[in-house]
Structures are given as structure tokens and as C-alpha cells.
Design a protein around this motif. Sequence first.
Motif, PDB file in Angstrom:
ATOM      1  N   ALA A   1       0.831  -1.213   0.000  1.00 45.73           N
ATOM      2  CA  ALA A   1       0.000   0.000   0.000  1.00 45.73           C
ATOM      3  C   ALA A   1       0.864   1.261   0.000  1.00 45.73           C
TER       4      ALA A   1
ATOM      5  N   LYS B   1       1.097   3.727  -3.503  1.00 45.62           N
ATOM      6  CA  LYS B   1       0.136   4.767  -3.118  1.00 45.62           C
ATOM      7  C   LYS B   1      -0.329   5.637  -4.276  1.00 45.62           C
TER       8      LYS B   1
ATOM      9  N   ASP C   1      -1.358   2.884 -10.327  1.00 43.84           N
ATOM     10  CA  ASP C   1      -2.573   2.217 -10.809  1.00 43.84           C
ATOM     11  C   ASP C   1      -2.381   0.706 -10.651  1.00 43.84           C
TER      12      ASP C   1
ATOM     13  N   THR D   1      -5.327  -8.942  -0.412  1.00 41.26           N
ATOM     14  CA  THR D   1      -6.094  -7.793  -0.915  1.00 41.26           C
ATOM     15  C   THR D   1      -6.784  -7.034   0.222  1.00 41.26           C
ATOM     16  N   ARG D   2      -7.179  -7.732   1.269  1.00 42.24           N
ATOM     17  CA  ARG D   2      -7.848  -7.083   2.406  1.00 42.24           C
ATOM     18  C   ARG D   2      -6.882  -6.271   3.270  1.00 42.24           C
TER      19      ARG D   2
ATOM     20  N   SER E   1      -4.542  -1.191   1.707  1.00 42.91           N
ATOM     21  CA  SER E   1      -5.527  -0.150   2.022  1.00 42.91           C
ATOM     22  C   SER E   1      -5.798   0.821   0.886  1.00 42.91           C
ATOM     23  N   ILE E   2      -5.015   0.770  -0.180  1.00 42.60           N
ATOM     24  CA  ILE E   2      -5.249   1.662  -1.318  1.00 42.60           C
ATOM     25  C   ILE E   2      -6.163   0.972  -2.335  1.00 42.60           C
ATOM     26  N   ASP E   3      -6.776   1.776  -3.184  1.00 40.42           N
ATOM     27  CA  ASP E   3      -7.645   1.246  -4.230  1.00 40.42           C
ATOM     28  C   ASP E   3      -6.807   0.441  -5.230  1.00 40.42           C
ATOM     29  N   HIS E   4      -7.333  -0.702  -5.628  1.00 38.95           N
ATOM     30  CA  HIS E   4      -6.653  -1.544  -6.616  1.00 38.95           C
ATOM     31  C   HIS E   4      -7.676  -2.482  -7.252  1.00 38.95           C
ATOM     32  N   GLU E   5      -7.278  -3.073  -8.356  1.00 40.19           N
ATOM     33  CA  GLU E   5      -8.129  -4.054  -9.029  1.00 40.19           C
ATOM     34  C   GLU E   5      -7.478  -5.424  -8.942  1.00 40.19           C
TER      35      GLU E   5
END
Length: 171
Positions: free
Chosen positions: A25, A29, A32, A50-51, A54-58
Motif C-alpha cells: 500500500a 500509493k 494504478d 487484498t484485504r 488499504s489503497i484502491d486496486h483491481e
Amino acid sequence: MPEFIPLISEQEIQTRIKEIGNEIAMDYKEKDLVLVGILKGSFIFLSDLTRHISIDHEIDFMGASSYEGTSTTGQIVFTKQPDLELKNRDILLVEDIVDTGRTLLKIIEFVNLLNPRSVKICSLINKKERRQVHIDVAYSCFSLEKGFIVGYGLDYDERYRNLPAIYDLKL
């Protein structure tokens, strides 16, 4: 009857995954990030990892196989390709174990053809006993020198993935 020798406990696994997730994370930061799990072995590790990012990701998946029983066949078969567009994105390949490195090297070569911005490796286990090619593992939860390991997604002929810890399998 197989013998299971405990190597890494469920608690040790969870503690280390949380640490690695926090590190990822911080490192990604402003990027993408796409986690690409290598099937089938990474699915349990990826779901916990993935849990803790803490940052957005796919998330996406790829499938590749080269094993039969406890040994590699030397033939790499792609069983699934990514669904997401990976061009100009930061790809983190999530692998259960880096062993000989040959399968992962082919996966990296394939992903690089999709023109990502970056490609790095995150592995639950970095095992160097049978390493045949250089693989730079950016994030590794555990390093092991030897053994045929099962549990927490790692299998022997599709069995024992469900074990909550990691064991050395003696047949």
C-alpha cells in the motif's frame, strides 16, 4: 499415508501478510495497481492479501501450470489469461510459491507483451532449492530452502490446498 510436518502456522501467515499488504500500500500509493493472482495456488493468499492493501486496486487472474505431482513437466500451459486491460498499469503478480522460476518467467514475458508500466512479484513462499532462472521477488512473506510444501493454497495433485497452515509433505 502422507506425513505433514508443520513449517509455518496460520497465525504466522496472517501476521506476515498484513505486513506485506501495508508495505505494498505504501509503495503503490500513487500508482494504478492491479493484483494478478496466478491460479490456482494463489487464490487463498490473494484473498487475504487484498484485504490488507488499504489503497484502491483491481484484481485479475492468470492460470499457468507446469507441475504433475511433485515435479515439473517442463511444459508451461496457460489456462487463463487476464480479463482487465493491463497497458500502462502497475502489475503485481501474486504467486503462491516461486520454485524453479521457469513458469513465472514465462508469465512475466507474457504480461510484458501487454505493455504494463511495471511488473513486480509478490510471493507467499520464495523457495530457492530448485531455482533455475533469476526471478526478482519484490515482496515475499517467507523464504524456504527445501521441502515439498502444501497447505494455504499449495497443493499436491490438487489436494491439501485447504490446510490452514503450511506443511512439508512426506509421501
